[in-house]
Design a protein around this motif. Sequence first.
Motif, PDB file in Angstrom:
ATOM      1  N   ASP A   1     -24.452  20.755 -56.749  1.00  0.00           N
ATOM      2  CA  ASP A   1     -25.679  20.921 -55.984  1.00  0.00           C
ATOM      3  C   ASP A   1     -26.802  21.520 -56.834  1.00  0.00           C
ATOM      4  O   ASP A   1     -27.950  21.050 -56.794  1.00  0.00           O
ATOM      5  CB  ASP A   1     -25.425  21.808 -54.763  1.00  0.00           C
ATOM      6  CG  ASP A   1     -26.630  21.868 -53.840  1.00  0.00           C
ATOM      7  OD1 ASP A   1     -26.998  20.809 -53.277  1.00  0.00           O
ATOM      8  OD2 ASP A   1     -27.225  22.949 -53.698  1.00  0.00           O
TER       9      ASP A   1
ATOM     10  N   ASP B   1     -25.033  15.228 -51.857  1.00  0.00           N
ATOM     11  CA  ASP B   1     -23.926  14.429 -51.341  1.00  0.00           C
ATOM     12  C   ASP B   1     -24.344  12.999 -51.023  1.00  0.00           C
ATOM     13  O   ASP B   1     -23.650  12.042 -51.378  1.00  0.00           O
ATOM     14  CB  ASP B   1     -23.324  15.089 -50.097  1.00  0.00           C
ATOM     15  CG  ASP B   1     -22.680  16.431 -50.402  1.00  0.00           C
ATOM     16  OD1 ASP B   1     -22.487  16.743 -51.596  1.00  0.00           O
ATOM     17  OD2 ASP B   1     -22.378  17.174 -49.450  1.00  0.00           O
TER      18      ASP B   1
ATOM     19  N   SER C   1     -17.167  16.982 -50.226  1.00  0.00           N
ATOM     20  CA  SER C   1     -17.871  16.153 -49.254  1.00  0.00           C
ATOM     21  C   SER C   1     -17.119  14.866 -48.949  1.00  0.00           C
ATOM     22  O   SER C   1     -16.826  14.079 -49.866  1.00  0.00           O
ATOM     23  CB  SER C   1     -19.267  15.791 -49.781  1.00  0.00           C
ATOM     24  OG  SER C   1     -19.849  14.779 -48.996  1.00  0.00           O
TER      25      SER C   1
END
Length: 380
Positions: A284, A302, A332
């Motif tokens: 991220d 994601d 995810s």
Amino acid sequence: MEPERRIKPEQRIKDEAAAIGFSAAGITRAEVGTREQDRLREFVSGGEHGDMAWMETHLERRIAPKAIWDGARSVVVLTQNYGPDHDPMENLDARDRANISVYARNKDYHDLIKKRLKRLARWMVEQYGCQVKVFVDTAPVLEKPLAARAGLGWQGKHTNMVSREHGSWVFLGEVFTDMQLTPDVAESDHCGNCTRCLDICPTDAFPRPYALDARRCISYLTIEHKGHIPADFREAMGNRIYGCDDCLAVCPWNKFAEQASEAAFAARDDLELPPLDEFLELDDAGFRARFSGSPVKRIGRDRFLRNVLIACGNSGDTNMISGIRPLLSDPSPLVRAMAAWASKKLLPADGFSGLRGEFWGAEEDPTVRREWGEEQSVPR
């Protein structure tokens, strides 16, 4: 030269817009035609807006500018050319490269356009003591019909704006004002019998001319859609990881378009067809850093990797498996599912079976299990 005080406000506003950097400016009344209102109502009532719930929520505000601001009497509509320096269709052949829509290869245009709109709005207040409000894309403004009524172009069969000067490569922005300005003559439709934009669509997202089913549109699927991309559309995505330019790129009116002259609209070096596999290691923080200031950032890591993995699966490059494999256990399910799908596309049957045997037992998400295949059950 004519004394400034004798120049009509409409012309002064357009001159100031040009000085600020806009490509063109037009003026219309703060109203939208019934045909355009009906088109939007039909689009929403038929569910063709997909899961963009805000379109239904703000429907009445979108079709009536005065519902946004009751004091609005006129709208100054601005265009910004962002024409690319090459034919984006050529990018589709680079199957192992990430193809990002032309508009998203540099800074977020919303920020740049809004700054310029605010400059123009401040100038109008200083010069005429009027009230103003500015809007760019994200607000509930039916901006394409307003642009057409302001004489800046017309809404083509692909539902996007087409300009005589800039083809299909234009951004839009608006300044609403309480000034009573003389409107420009509306532009007529010049698409004629041409259907290139409809015919080129890889997912048949146009059920009829001037109508788009967003649920089939690659731009919608890769940007707006939050869930898993339906299997029927994955191969058609090719290497498109953010948006799709096909219907814009084939517009014949692009032959009159010039390359955008400003550096802000030129592609960043690192976003001009970068290798797909260099995105596979992004966490991220890495994603946010890589796409700082870019519109790509708003879909999140994601969903971005979901798109990248589909492109990897379409690449035919088995060397990507080494980068895909760690994502089979990603936190995810969006990422894990597409890592499984890409693996199945790239590996021979026995290789994929071996991976499935390794990862199946730990997988509990039903959407990911479907990508592995339902013939095995999850051990309890």
